[in-house]
Design an enzyme around this catalytic site. Structure first.
Site, PDB file in Angstrom:
ATOM      1  N   PHE A 144      10.542  61.908 -59.703  1.00 31.68           N
ATOM      2  CA  PHE A 144      10.147  61.229 -60.934  1.00 31.68           C
ATOM      3  C   PHE A 144       8.656  61.479 -61.110  1.00 31.68           C
ATOM      4  CE2 PHE A 144       8.823  57.025 -62.837  1.00 31.68           C
ATOM      5  CZ  PHE A 144       9.659  57.003 -63.946  1.00 31.68           C
ATOM      6  N   ALA A 167      -4.022  58.386 -65.130  1.00 29.73           N
ATOM      7  CA  ALA A 167      -3.015  57.490 -65.718  1.00 29.73           C
ATOM      8  C   ALA A 167      -2.043  57.020 -64.634  1.00 29.73           C
ATOM      9  CB  ALA A 167      -2.254  58.208 -66.845  1.00 29.73           C
ATOM     10  N   ILE A 219       3.330  62.360 -56.634  1.00 26.14           N
ATOM     11  CA  ILE A 219       4.750  62.552 -56.918  1.00 26.14           C
ATOM     12  C   ILE A 219       5.547  62.613 -55.619  1.00 26.14           C
ATOM     13  CG2 ILE A 219       6.458  63.962 -58.145  1.00 26.14           C
ATOM     14  CD1 ILE A 219       4.177  62.480 -59.873  1.00 26.14           C
ATOM     15  N   GLN A 232       0.366  40.195 -35.459  1.00 31.65           N
ATOM     16  CA  GLN A 232      -0.532  39.273 -34.748  1.00 31.65           C
ATOM     17  C   GLN A 232       0.178  38.643 -33.543  1.00 31.65           C
ATOM     18  OE1 GLN A 232      -3.653  39.071 -35.606  1.00 31.65           O
ATOM     19  NE2 GLN A 232      -4.375  37.344 -34.376  1.00 31.65           N
ATOM     20  N   GLY A 252       0.124  40.626 -30.433  1.00 36.90           N
ATOM     21  CA  GLY A 252      -1.151  40.841 -29.748  1.00 36.90           C
ATOM     22  C   GLY A 252      -1.498  42.315 -29.733  1.00 36.90           C
ATOM     23  N   GLU A 301       5.230  52.181 -58.177  1.00 37.58           N
ATOM     24  CA  GLU A 301       6.178  51.654 -59.176  1.00 37.58           C
ATOM     25  C   GLU A 301       5.655  50.377 -59.838  1.00 37.58           C
ATOM     26  OE1 GLU A 301      10.407  51.892 -58.398  1.00 37.58           O
ATOM     27  OE2 GLU A 301      10.012  53.481 -56.955  1.00 37.58           O
TER      28      GLU A 301
HETATM   29  N1  COS Z   1      11.744  48.459 -71.349  1.00 40.26           N
HETATM   30  C1  COS Z   1      11.791  48.979 -72.598  1.00 40.26           C
HETATM   31  N2  COS Z   1      10.692  49.054 -73.403  1.00 40.26           N
HETATM   32  C2  COS Z   1       9.529  48.607 -72.906  1.00 40.26           C
HETATM   33  C3  COS Z   1       9.426  48.057 -71.618  1.00 40.26           C
HETATM   34  C4  COS Z   1      10.592  47.977 -70.837  1.00 40.26           C
HETATM   35  N3  COS Z   1      10.565  47.463 -69.619  1.00 40.26           N
HETATM   36  N4  COS Z   1       8.131  47.697 -71.403  1.00 40.26           N
HETATM   37  C5  COS Z   1       7.459  47.993 -72.522  1.00 40.26           C
HETATM   38  N5  COS Z   1       8.305  48.539 -73.430  1.00 40.26           N
HETATM   39  C6  COS Z   1       7.969  48.977 -74.782  1.00 40.26           C
HETATM   40  C7  COS Z   1       7.301  47.865 -75.565  1.00 40.26           C
HETATM   41  O1  COS Z   1       8.259  47.042 -76.178  1.00 40.26           O
HETATM   42  C8  COS Z   1       6.490  48.641 -76.556  1.00 40.26           C
HETATM   43  O2  COS Z   1       7.360  49.064 -77.607  1.00 40.26           O
HETATM   44  P1  COS Z   1       6.840  49.266 -79.130  1.00 40.26           P
HETATM   45  O3  COS Z   1       5.936  50.464 -79.106  1.00 40.26           O
HETATM   46  O4  COS Z   1       8.097  49.528 -79.874  1.00 40.26           O
HETATM   47  O5  COS Z   1       6.135  48.013 -79.510  1.00 40.26           O
HETATM   48  C9  COS Z   1       6.056  49.873 -75.794  1.00 40.26           C
HETATM   49  O6  COS Z   1       7.010  50.028 -74.732  1.00 40.26           O
HETATM   50  C10 COS Z   1       4.669  49.763 -75.219  1.00 40.26           C
HETATM   51  O7  COS Z   1       4.624  48.587 -74.431  1.00 40.26           O
HETATM   52  P2  COS Z   1       3.244  47.909 -73.973  1.00 40.26           P
HETATM   53  O8  COS Z   1       2.373  47.745 -75.193  1.00 40.26           O
HETATM   54  O9  COS Z   1       3.552  46.719 -73.165  1.00 40.26           O
HETATM   55  O10 COS Z   1       2.635  49.088 -73.085  1.00 40.26           O
HETATM   56  P3  COS Z   1       1.280  49.191 -72.276  1.00 40.26           P
HETATM   57  O11 COS Z   1       0.703  50.534 -72.532  1.00 40.26           O
HETATM   58  O12 COS Z   1       0.429  47.985 -72.514  1.00 40.26           O
HETATM   59  O13 COS Z   1       1.765  49.218 -70.743  1.00 40.26           O
HETATM   60  C11 COS Z   1       2.470  48.361 -68.597  1.00 40.26           C
HETATM   61  C12 COS Z   1       2.424  48.197 -70.139  1.00 40.26           C
HETATM   62  C13 COS Z   1       1.087  48.187 -67.945  1.00 40.26           C
HETATM   63  C14 COS Z   1       3.383  47.263 -68.125  1.00 40.26           C
HETATM   64  C15 COS Z   1       3.065  49.741 -68.223  1.00 40.26           C
HETATM   65  O14 COS Z   1       2.189  50.778 -68.547  1.00 40.26           O
HETATM   66  C16 COS Z   1       3.427  49.849 -66.746  1.00 40.26           C
HETATM   67  O15 COS Z   1       4.498  49.413 -66.325  1.00 40.26           O
HETATM   68  N6  COS Z   1       2.539  50.460 -65.926  1.00 40.26           N
HETATM   69  C17 COS Z   1       2.856  50.718 -64.531  1.00 40.26           C
HETATM   70  C18 COS Z   1       3.442  52.040 -64.404  1.00 40.26           C
HETATM   71  C19 COS Z   1       4.046  52.309 -63.095  1.00 40.26           C
HETATM   72  O16 COS Z   1       4.892  51.595 -62.612  1.00 40.26           O
HETATM   73  N7  COS Z   1       3.590  53.410 -62.498  1.00 40.26           N
HETATM   74  C20 COS Z   1       4.126  53.864 -61.279  1.00 40.26           C
HETATM   75  C21 COS Z   1       4.869  55.129 -61.525  1.00 40.26           C
HETATM   76  S1  COS Z   1       6.172  55.454 -60.467  1.00 40.26           S
HETATM   77  S2  COS Z   1       5.463  55.416 -58.687  1.00 40.26           S
END
Ligand code: COS
Length: 396
Positions: free
Chosen positions: A128, A135, A171, A352, A355, A379
């Site tokens: 994935f 980012a 990745i 802990q 020891g 994640e």
């Molecule tokens: N399922 C479906 N849609 C989702 C969703 C979910 N769980 N979470 C958000 N969305 C949708 C929102 O509804 C929104 O839709 P619209 O554009 O139609 O309004 C859109 O996605 C954007 O959502 P949001 O504004 O909340 O996005 P952000 O950019 O603020 O990001 C977080 C939100 C921080 C929660 C997100 O970027 C995240 O989960 N980051 C962590 C990523 C991660 O886990 N990385 C590890 C990778 S794998 S090791």
């Protein structure tokens, strides 16, 4: 040492999960994989997990899966049990599911037929590819560019093909996967609404996955560099510009399972601590006779159960469609946050109690101490889970 499966009597579970609990501990205990080389070990675990039929829980029934749909509770039970025995076995299992999850959710029938049965057999290793150097938590800030191949001056290109340029990092399975589910910007100005997903085979010209990354608890991890890497129209995954939601939906399923893995590691640490406390003599009695030890073991058990109940609830909500989509995301976020944070505390306490033996390289608690750390980050770091929960508290 075998994990207890007593919690499977809870009403969150049904017979399919109890069946896993009845068969998996014995199977995994019989496996003895040399884990000194993490890449070789992961390949071997994928082979064995495929042969044993366990990878069938990573894909839906129509494509060689064990259950009709991806089942969060089955993933939790499997990861909890595998992580108790070997965090690397858990990793190998989980990545088959996470790496192919977007295909299970949004793949075309042809894509599902081409990839999912092979993932379930262990014949293809999945990955994935979401994070980038700039980012991580802020997924929408990704820079990997997917440009229509025609616009890229390749006049003979059929419509729908794309060229990928940029990089991904952190990745898992990078460099050893057979294919990657890659998320890239197709509308650079559109933020989260301008991201699309693609399936990129590992042998695609223009993809370099040779940049291995070493981490404190070894597992296969690499950087991916895309240089005019062509993906055919048939490799686009889901709808154009719907990749952000697809990534979030995939993570929603697997976040609860990360919590499951943390539980497995925490339960193992508690079991190691109990065993040690019953044997270690000091001041004329064993460690377990001290009230200080009893209090600590009690705290560890309660921390594990708190994480467990949130985890099973989140998985049950997802499988049975309880609550709204947002409520299910919040439940998964709570589970991941609490189970991983509590597991870190439990493992630290177990260390802990051991020891000096706790910090001796090669002791189980020493390796668990390193293994658990990344789970609070990948994640979706704890802080991202707090954000998801906090936003929902403010806007129910
Ligand atoms: N399922 C479906 N849609 C989702 C969703 C979910 N769980 N979470 C958000 N969305 C949708 C929102 O509804 C929104 O839709 P619209 O554009 O139609 O309004 C859109 O996605 C954007 O959502 P949001 O504004 O909340 O996005 P952000 O950019 O603020 O990001 C977080 C939100 C921080 C929660 C997100 O970027 C995240 O989960 N980051 C962590 C990523 C991660 O886990 N990385 C590890 C990778 S794998 S090791």
């Amino acid at each position: 040492m075998s994990p207890s499966t007593e919690h499977l009597v809870l009403p969150f579970f049904d017979d399919a999960h109890r069946d896993i609990g009845a068969r998996l501990p014995e199977w995994v205990n019989a496996q003895d994989v040399d884990e000194r080389d993490d890449r070789a070990a992961c390949r071997e675990w994928v082979r064995r997990l495929g042969e044993g039929g366990w990878l069938r829980y990573c894909v839906p029934g129509a494509h060689g899966g064990a259950l009709p749909a991806l089942d969060s509770r089955a993933l939790v039970v499997l990861r909890e049990t595998l992580a108790f025995h070997s965090p690397l076995a858990d990793f190998a299992f989980a990545m088959q599911g996470l790496g192919s999850g977007a295909i299970s959710i949004a793949g075309s029938p042809a894509q599902q037929a081409a990839y999912l049965p092979a993932v379930a057999r262990g014949d293809k290793i999945a990955a994935f590819a979401l994070s980038e150097p700039g980012a991580g938590s802020d997924v929408a800030a990704m820079q990997l560019q997917a440009t229509p191949a025609r616009a890229d001056c390749v006049a003979q290109e059929p419509d729908g093909a794309f060229m990928l340029d940029g990089r991904k990092t952190w990745i898992s399975n990078g460099g050893m996967a057979d294919f990657y589910c890659v998320f890239a910007k197709t509308e650079p100005q559109a933020g989260s609404r301008g991201i699309s997903a693609f399936i990129v085979d590992a042998d695609a010209p223009g993809l370099d996955a040779s940049g291995h990354i070493e981490v404190m608890a070894p597992h296969p991890l690499a950087e991916l560099v895309f240089t005019r890497c062509r993906v055919a129209a048939e490799q686009q995954l889901g709808e154009l510009n719907a990749g952000f939601k697809l990534a979030m939906q995939t993570l929603d399923i697997f976040r609860a399972s990360v919590a499951g893995a943390a539980l497995g590691m925490a339960r193992r640490a508690l079991a190691e601590a109990v065993r040690h406390a019953g044997r270690r003599r000091m001041f004329g009695q064993v460690l377990a006779d001290f009230q200080l030890t009893q209090a600590r073991l009690g705290e560890m058990a309660a921390l594990i159960d708190a994480g467990a109940l949130l985890t099973y609830r989140a998985a049950w909500m997802r499988d049975t469609g309880q609550g709204s989509m947002k409520e299910r995301s919040v439940a998964a976020a709570m589970a991941k946050m609490v189970a991983t944070e509590n597991a870190q505390r439990v493992i630290d306490m177990a260390l802990q109690l051991h020891g000096g033996l706790g910090v001796k390289v090669g002791s189980k608690v020493e390796s668990l101490y390193r293994d658990i750390r990344a789970l609070r980050i990948y994640e979706g770091a704890t802080e991202v889970q707090q954000l998801i929960i906090g936003k929902a508290v403010l806007q129910p």
